[in-house]
Design a protein around this motif. Sequence first.
Motif, PDB file in Angstrom:
ATOM      1  N   LYS A  98       0.830  -1.206   0.000  1.00  0.00           N
ATOM      2  CA  LYS A  98       0.000   0.000   0.000  1.00  0.00           C
ATOM      3  C   LYS A  98       0.867   1.259   0.000  1.00  0.00           C
ATOM      4  CE  LYS A  98      -3.932  -0.123  -0.100  1.00  0.00           C
ATOM      5  NZ  LYS A  98      -4.865  -0.297  -1.251  1.00  0.00           N
ATOM      6  N   GLU A  99       2.066   1.197   0.555  1.00  0.00           N
ATOM      7  CA  GLU A  99       2.987   2.329   0.456  1.00  0.00           C
ATOM      8  C   GLU A  99       3.368   2.558  -1.007  1.00  0.00           C
ATOM      9  OE1 GLU A  99       6.201   1.364   3.030  1.00  0.00           O
ATOM     10  OE2 GLU A  99       5.091   1.819   4.879  1.00  0.00           O
ATOM     11  N   GLN A 100       3.571   1.479  -1.744  1.00  0.00           N
ATOM     12  CA  GLN A 100       3.868   1.600  -3.169  1.00  0.00           C
ATOM     13  C   GLN A 100       2.691   2.232  -3.914  1.00  0.00           C
ATOM     14  OE1 GLN A 100       4.785  -2.432  -4.285  1.00  0.00           O
ATOM     15  NE2 GLN A 100       6.893  -2.330  -3.538  1.00  0.00           N
ATOM     16  N   PHE A 101       1.488   1.820  -3.542  1.00  0.00           N
ATOM     17  CA  PHE A 101       0.283   2.371  -4.168  1.00  0.00           C
ATOM     18  C   PHE A 101       0.190   3.882  -3.910  1.00  0.00           C
ATOM     19  CE2 PHE A 101      -4.360   3.319  -3.648  1.00  0.00           C
ATOM     20  CZ  PHE A 101      -4.693   3.258  -4.988  1.00  0.00           C
ATOM     21  N   VAL A 102       0.425   4.289  -2.673  1.00  0.00           N
ATOM     22  CA  VAL A 102       0.387   5.717  -2.338  1.00  0.00           C
ATOM     23  C   VAL A 102       1.425   6.474  -3.153  1.00  0.00           C
ATOM     24  CG1 VAL A 102       0.864   7.399  -0.513  1.00  0.00           C
ATOM     25  CG2 VAL A 102      -0.600   5.423  -0.037  1.00  0.00           C
ATOM     26  N   ARG A 103       2.618   5.909  -3.286  1.00  0.00           N
ATOM     27  CA  ARG A 103       3.654   6.574  -4.090  1.00  0.00           C
ATOM     28  C   ARG A 103       3.228   6.693  -5.548  1.00  0.00           C
ATOM     29  NH1 ARG A 103       7.262   3.565  -0.757  1.00  0.00           N
ATOM     30  NH2 ARG A 103       7.494   1.959  -2.345  1.00  0.00           N
ATOM     31  N   GLN A 104       2.543   5.677  -6.061  1.00  0.00           N
ATOM     32  CA  GLN A 104       2.072   5.729  -7.447  1.00  0.00           C
ATOM     33  C   GLN A 104       1.057   6.857  -7.644  1.00  0.00           C
ATOM     34  OE1 GLN A 104       0.570   1.757  -7.944  1.00  0.00           O
ATOM     35  NE2 GLN A 104       2.547   0.880  -8.449  1.00  0.00           N
ATOM     36  N   ILE A 105       0.152   7.020  -6.683  1.00  0.00           N
ATOM     37  CA  ILE A 105      -0.841   8.081  -6.795  1.00  0.00           C
ATOM     38  C   ILE A 105      -0.173   9.442  -6.668  1.00  0.00           C
ATOM     39  CG2 ILE A 105      -2.957   9.062  -5.835  1.00  0.00           C
ATOM     40  CD1 ILE A 105      -3.291   6.327  -7.241  1.00  0.00           C
ATOM     41  N   ASP A 106       0.759   9.573  -5.709  1.00  0.00           N
ATOM     42  CA  ASP A 106       1.480  10.838  -5.566  1.00  0.00           C
ATOM     43  C   ASP A 106       2.257  11.174  -6.836  1.00  0.00           C
ATOM     44  OD1 ASP A 106       0.631  11.530  -3.011  1.00  0.00           O
ATOM     45  OD2 ASP A 106       2.262  10.468  -2.011  1.00  0.00           O
ATOM     46  N   GLN A 144      -4.598   0.451  10.728  1.00  0.00           N
ATOM     47  CA  GLN A 144      -4.772   1.866  11.061  1.00  0.00           C
ATOM     48  C   GLN A 144      -3.704   2.722  10.400  1.00  0.00           C
ATOM     49  OE1 GLN A 144      -7.431   3.262  12.992  1.00  0.00           O
ATOM     50  NE2 GLN A 144      -6.552   4.953  11.806  1.00  0.00           N
ATOM     51  N   GLU A 145      -2.466   2.227  10.404  1.00  0.00           N
ATOM     52  CA  GLU A 145      -1.374   2.971   9.771  1.00  0.00           C
ATOM     53  C   GLU A 145      -1.632   3.156   8.283  1.00  0.00           C
ATOM     54  OE1 GLU A 145       3.202   2.040   8.506  1.00  0.00           O
ATOM     55  OE2 GLU A 145       2.578   1.378  10.502  1.00  0.00           O
ATOM     56  N   ILE A 146      -2.077   2.091   7.633  1.00  0.00           N
ATOM     57  CA  ILE A 146      -2.349   2.162   6.195  1.00  0.00           C
ATOM     58  C   ILE A 146      -3.497   3.116   5.915  1.00  0.00           C
ATOM     59  CG2 ILE A 146      -3.194   0.839   4.218  1.00  0.00           C
ATOM     60  CD1 ILE A 146      -1.621  -1.579   5.470  1.00  0.00           C
ATOM     61  N   GLU A 147      -4.559   3.036   6.695  1.00  0.00           N
ATOM     62  CA  GLU A 147      -5.710   3.919   6.462  1.00  0.00           C
ATOM     63  C   GLU A 147      -5.327   5.379   6.705  1.00  0.00           C
ATOM     64  OE1 GLU A 147      -9.405   1.989   8.199  1.00  0.00           O
ATOM     65  OE2 GLU A 147      -9.567   1.919   6.010  1.00  0.00           O
ATOM     66  N   ASP A 148      -4.477   5.639   7.690  1.00  0.00           N
ATOM     67  CA  ASP A 148      -3.998   7.006   7.919  1.00  0.00           C
ATOM     68  C   ASP A 148      -3.219   7.510   6.705  1.00  0.00           C
ATOM     69  OD1 ASP A 148      -5.132   7.031  10.432  1.00  0.00           O
ATOM     70  OD2 ASP A 148      -3.252   6.633  11.505  1.00  0.00           O
ATOM     71  N   ASN A 149      -2.379   6.649   6.133  1.00  0.00           N
ATOM     72  CA  ASN A 149      -1.596   7.033   4.962  1.00  0.00           C
ATOM     73  C   ASN A 149      -2.488   7.278   3.747  1.00  0.00           C
ATOM     74  OD1 ASN A 149       0.830   6.888   6.344  1.00  0.00           O
ATOM     75  ND2 ASN A 149       1.273   4.791   5.701  1.00  0.00           N
ATOM     76  N   GLY A 175     -11.078  15.175   4.476  1.00  0.00           N
ATOM     77  CA  GLY A 175     -10.318  14.135   3.778  1.00  0.00           C
ATOM     78  C   GLY A 175     -10.750  12.736   4.151  1.00  0.00           C
ATOM     79  N   GLN A 176     -11.112  12.528   5.417  1.00  0.00           N
ATOM     80  CA  GLN A 176     -11.524  11.194   5.836  1.00  0.00           C
ATOM     81  C   GLN A 176     -12.828  10.784   5.156  1.00  0.00           C
ATOM     82  OE1 GLN A 176     -12.723  10.319  10.024  1.00  0.00           O
ATOM     83  NE2 GLN A 176     -11.051   8.821   9.935  1.00  0.00           N
TER      84      GLN A 176
END
Length: 204
Positions: A79-87, A139-144, A163-164
């Motif tokens: 999911k960190e990779q996914f967030v980086r892709q969107i960013d 929780q960490e992933i959802e916060d990210n 945002g939530q």
Amino acid sequence: MATVEKARKIKADARKRSKQRVEARNELASHAIVALSELGYARTGLRDIASLSGRSVGALTYYFDDKIDLISYCVRVYKEQFVRQIDAAMNGQGSNTEVMEAVTSAFAWAIENDAHKHRLWYDIRSQALFEEALRPAVQEIEDNLTAMVLRFLARLGRPNENGQAMYFLLDGLFRVHLQAALEGDTYAPENLKAAMYEVLAPSP
């Protein structure tokens, strides 16, 4: 002086070992997540993951405490990779129209190309209702993910929106169209884009 140099060497060796450990964990996770995304949380144990990922059980247990530790790490990394892709999709775009097209296309690409891996996230999130040990990772992933949505809204010139709440809306759309894609709907990616445009359309 020799004592100072010795201390520096000890610190350098410790950093090297730490880096090697992270690299080893990441490599194991990249193999394990393929197996996990195919079978899901409930149907896999460490032996299944080891067998399907081409690694030994000993290698897994050396770097991870147990199945939950391994799965939590895998999902975090993915999911960190996914967030980086969107960013990355947002970066370099100028107008709101360009930002919208880039981000919605990235979401559509995700369910067209990585549906099984994203399915694992929803599996783990559901399991966290029963497995307390999974909750910190979830929780960490959802916060990210929420923070990512806030950045997206800011790029669209809407920094004051909740945002939530928007994360929940987009997550719901993503999950529904992900399910459709998994069931063979070839229009699911484009339908997701259309739905996101409708939700994100500015108020008149």
